[in-house]
Design a protein around this motif. Sequence first.
Motif, PDB file in Angstrom:
ATOM      1  N   THR A  27       4.847  -5.694  -1.337  1.00  0.00           N
ATOM      2  CA  THR A  27       6.015  -5.164  -0.648  1.00  0.00           C
ATOM      3  C   THR A  27       6.715  -4.040  -1.408  1.00  0.00           C
ATOM      4  OG1 THR A  27       7.370  -6.923  -1.599  1.00  0.00           O
ATOM      5  CG2 THR A  27       6.476  -7.295   0.607  1.00  0.00           C
ATOM      6  N   TYR A  28       6.453  -3.905  -2.716  1.00  0.00           N
ATOM      7  CA  TYR A  28       7.099  -2.831  -3.470  1.00  0.00           C
ATOM      8  C   TYR A  28       6.525  -1.447  -3.134  1.00  0.00           C
ATOM      9  CZ  TYR A  28       3.076  -3.010  -6.672  1.00  0.00           C
ATOM     10  OH  TYR A  28       1.815  -2.994  -7.220  1.00  0.00           O
ATOM     11  N   ILE A  29       5.432  -1.405  -2.410  1.00  0.00           N
ATOM     12  CA  ILE A  29       4.831  -0.131  -2.016  1.00  0.00           C
ATOM     13  C   ILE A  29       5.536   0.375  -0.763  1.00  0.00           C
ATOM     14  CG2 ILE A  29       2.722   0.996  -1.187  1.00  0.00           C
ATOM     15  CD1 ILE A  29       1.161  -0.974  -2.982  1.00  0.00           C
ATOM     16  N   ASP A  30       6.056   1.597  -0.847  1.00  0.00           N
ATOM     17  CA  ASP A  30       6.709   2.207   0.311  1.00  0.00           C
ATOM     18  C   ASP A  30       5.669   2.866   1.208  1.00  0.00           C
ATOM     19  OD1 ASP A  30       9.349   1.541  -0.285  1.00  0.00           O
ATOM     20  OD2 ASP A  30       9.660   3.356  -1.483  1.00  0.00           O
ATOM     21  N   ILE A  31       5.809   2.651   2.502  1.00  0.00           N
ATOM     22  CA  ILE A  31       4.931   3.273   3.480  1.00  0.00           C
ATOM     23  C   ILE A  31       5.773   4.218   4.326  1.00  0.00           C
ATOM     24  CG2 ILE A  31       3.372   2.924   5.423  1.00  0.00           C
ATOM     25  CD1 ILE A  31       2.786   0.105   4.278  1.00  0.00           C
ATOM     26  N   TYR A  32       5.391   5.494   4.318  1.00  0.00           N
ATOM     27  CA  TYR A  32       6.064   6.505   5.128  1.00  0.00           C
ATOM     28  C   TYR A  32       5.241   6.758   6.386  1.00  0.00           C
ATOM     29  CZ  TYR A  32       8.984   8.037   1.119  1.00  0.00           C
ATOM     30  OH  TYR A  32       9.870   8.122   0.075  1.00  0.00           O
ATOM     31  N   ALA A  33       5.886   6.676   7.533  1.00  0.00           N
ATOM     32  CA  ALA A  33       5.255   6.982   8.816  1.00  0.00           C
ATOM     33  C   ALA A  33       5.569   8.433   9.140  1.00  0.00           C
ATOM     34  CB  ALA A  33       5.800   6.064   9.901  1.00  0.00           C
TER      35      ALA A  33
END
Length: 138
Positions: A27-33
């Motif tokens: 969950t610490y990984i940010d995902i940008y859409a």
Amino acid sequence: MIIAVIDGMGGGIGAQIVSNLREELPTYIDIYALGTNSIATSSMMKSHANKGATGENAIITSVKKANIVVAPVSVVMPNSMMGEVTCGISTAVAECEALKVLLPIMPEDVEIVGLENKPLALLIKDCIKVIKKEFNIK
């Protein structure tokens, strides 16, 4: 770590990628859409991306911050996705320092030889394996 997922048209491919990344990665990984249009961005945001942005300038700016860019290979082909991929977008993605994990989903008039024809679900699994291996994520 930031993973930028780029998609256009209806955002269905990007939404599946975001959903699978969210399930498989910490969950610490940010995902940008990053959508070439608002429908694509909205679709990816519904799959639980952390942030979303739409359009050429947003994509150009955001890929500079990304550690990984995940997208169909057509994102590096100007004028693909029925013209939604601008020259600026394709150049920004090709030139950014991030690891580019490109799925072999091409426009109708492009054929890359030597690729195994796999369903999208398996391509996404392969994509996640590459990311986990490259960044030593268990």
